[in-house]
Enzyme design. Structure first.
Site, PDB file in Angstrom:
ATOM      1  N   TYR A   1     -14.382   5.725 -13.646  1.00  0.00           N
ATOM      2  CA  TYR A   1     -14.164   4.733 -12.597  1.00  0.00           C
ATOM      3  C   TYR A   1     -14.733   3.388 -13.018  1.00  0.00           C
ATOM      4  CZ  TYR A   1     -14.963   2.076  -8.343  1.00  0.00           C
ATOM      5  OH  TYR A   1     -15.016   1.052  -7.419  1.00  0.00           O
TER       6      TYR A   1
ATOM      7  N   ALA B   1      -6.989   0.898  -5.742  1.00  0.00           N
ATOM      8  CA  ALA B   1      -7.636   1.643  -6.829  1.00  0.00           C
ATOM      9  C   ALA B   1      -8.128   2.980  -6.305  1.00  0.00           C
ATOM     10  CB  ALA B   1      -8.807   0.860  -7.418  1.00  0.00           C
TER      11      ALA B   1
ATOM     12  N   ARG C   1     -30.886   1.643  -2.396  1.00  0.00           N
ATOM     13  CA  ARG C   1     -29.611   0.982  -2.625  1.00  0.00           C
ATOM     14  C   ARG C   1     -29.483  -0.248  -1.729  1.00  0.00           C
ATOM     15  NH1 ARG C   1     -30.034   3.656  -6.359  1.00  0.00           N
ATOM     16  NH2 ARG C   1     -28.610   5.189  -7.273  1.00  0.00           N
TER      17      ARG C   1
ATOM     18  N   PHE D   1      -7.097  -4.893  -4.265  1.00  0.00           N
ATOM     19  CA  PHE D   1      -8.034  -3.841  -3.872  1.00  0.00           C
ATOM     20  C   PHE D   1      -7.599  -2.452  -4.338  1.00  0.00           C
ATOM     21  CE2 PHE D   1      -8.512  -7.178  -0.709  1.00  0.00           C
ATOM     22  CZ  PHE D   1      -9.882  -7.299  -0.586  1.00  0.00           C
TER      23      PHE D   1
ATOM     24  N   GLY E   1     -27.211  10.165 -13.853  1.00  0.00           N
ATOM     25  CA  GLY E   1     -26.824   8.756 -13.872  1.00  0.00           C
ATOM     26  C   GLY E   1     -27.206   7.963 -12.649  1.00  0.00           C
TER      27      GLY E   1
ATOM     28  N   TYR F   1     -29.653  13.861  -2.707  1.00  0.00           N
ATOM     29  CA  TYR F   1     -29.758  14.244  -4.110  1.00  0.00           C
ATOM     30  C   TYR F   1     -30.998  13.617  -4.748  1.00  0.00           C
ATOM     31  CZ  TYR F   1     -25.038  15.859  -3.331  1.00  0.00           C
ATOM     32  OH  TYR F   1     -23.936  16.522  -2.828  1.00  0.00           O
TER      33      TYR F   1
ATOM     34  N   ASP G   1       0.849  -1.190   0.000  1.00  0.00           N
ATOM     35  CA  ASP G   1       0.000   0.000   0.000  1.00  0.00           C
ATOM     36  C   ASP G   1       0.886   1.241   0.000  1.00  0.00           C
ATOM     37  OD1 ASP G   1      -1.961   2.095   0.841  1.00  0.00           O
ATOM     38  OD2 ASP G   1      -3.257   0.365   1.174  1.00  0.00           O
TER      39      ASP G   1
ATOM     40  N   ARG H   1     -28.436  13.707  -9.147  1.00  0.00           N
ATOM     41  CA  ARG H   1     -27.151  13.598  -9.815  1.00  0.00           C
ATOM     42  C   ARG H   1     -27.335  12.812 -11.115  1.00  0.00           C
ATOM     43  NH1 ARG H   1     -23.721  11.495  -4.671  1.00  0.00           N
ATOM     44  NH2 ARG H   1     -25.408   9.969  -4.805  1.00  0.00           N
TER      45      ARG H   1
END
Length: 328
Positions: free
Chosen positions: A140, A74, A220, A72, A284, A207, A30, A282
């Site tokens: 991303y 990223a 979600r 991991f 998308g 949002y 890391d 937002r």
């Protein structure tokens, strides 16, 4: 020994600790650009460095008896990726290619790759299965999808075995209360709500309040970081049992909660009232995004155990114990 890239980060540090608790040897690579040294378990071998350093990767694979890699490392901020796409392609794609090159050079044949539901883009279904088309809408998501495609090609040529794990919304903290979620900037809903309830922000921004959902806010799928960590260990064991492995698994709870439901559950746990400010939608953001985890249940034998209230409670415990994150 398992090499964990990004093992000082939120998810990587939980997986490292759980692997160590199960008797695995763990090495962590890391650069601490977003991770925290205090999140690294002292039982692990820690290597400070970057996957852009090919000489360092040579030293890691030469000196350590690595037989599998969990990747991991990223950058993962959607908004930032839109503003700084080259940063995401350089780090998430270019440096991953460095890692993959060295794995092939040193004949490391097992990889677990940390991917994301962002690869689906704006889905046509509310319950997402692994066979749905992938059509990311931001750099991303594109960067993660690119590595997924590269892995399939590498399997055909080099026989590199892999499991791709596509995450949904991860939350919560380790049962010990010693490690948890500490990002800067913080973009995830649960920690931002809890920080507000601690008095660190004046209000919570939501949002959109006019989505076609029962309360008008997005729905979600939330999964506890410890359940997610267990899925990685199950995936590692699956790799060990199955040659010629190229599987993709969604990791979610199969239960959807709206933004307002998360806020309400957080208020009840913190015993405080939140101040909400609504903003425009937002671009998308789909109304509903929930994972089907049937495949993970059937092939990995994995089932998430912790519910939304337990996710929030463990996160609240972490924030109470670490009001300034790891920088206390």
């Amino acid at each position: 020994m398992i090499l964990i890239t990004g093992g000082a980060g939120y998810i990587g540090s939980h997986v490292a600790r759980d692997l160590l608790d199960r008797g695995y040897e763990v090495a962590i690579l890391d650069n601490l650009s977003t991770g925290h040294l205090d999140a690294v378990d002292k039982r692990a071998t820690f290597i400070f460095g970057d996957m852009g350093d090919l000489h360092l990767l040579d030293q890691v694979f030469k000196r350590l008896p690595i037989h599998a890699v969990m990747h991991f490392s990223a950058n993962c901020l959607v908004g930032e990726s839109v503003k700084l796409p080259l940063k995401y392609y350089e780090n998430n794609v270019g440096k991953s290619i460095n890692l993959l090159n060295k794995m092939i050079e040193y004949n490391i044949q097992h990889l677990i790759f940390s991917s994301t539901c962002a690869t689906y883009g704006i889905p046509t279904e509310s319950l997402l299965t692994e066979d749905l088309p992938t059509d990311p809408i931001n750099p991303y998501g594109h960067s993660k999808r690119m590595i997924e495609m590269i892995l399939k090609d590498l399997f055909q040529v080099y026989g590199l075995n892999f499991v791709i794990l596509r995450y949904f919304n991860v939350g919560g903290a380790h049962v010990s209360g010693e490690i948890g979620e500490d990002h800067n900037p913080e973009t995830h809903l649960i920690p931002n709500v809890l920080k507000h309830l601690q008095g660190k922000t004046k209000y919570i921004e939501i949002y959109g309040d006019n989505y076609p959902t029962p309360d008008g806010t997005c729905i979600r799928d939330y999964i506890h970081v410890s359940d997610l960590s267990n899925a990685h260990i199950f995936a590692l064991e699956y790799l060990g049992r199955n040659q010629h492995c190229t599987e993709i698994f969604n990791l979610g709870s199969e239960a959807g909660y709206s933004v307002l439901e998360v806020v309400k559950a957080s208020e009840e746990i913190a015993n405080k009232q939140a101040l909400i400010r609504y903003q425009e939608r937002r671009p998308g953001d789909p109304p509903i995004l929930v994972a089907s985890s049937d495949k993970a249940k059937k092939l990995l034998g994995w089932t998430p155990k912790l519910k939304l209230e337990q996710i929030i409670q463990s996160a609240w415990n972490w924030h109470q114990k670490h009001p300034d994150g790891f920088n206390k």
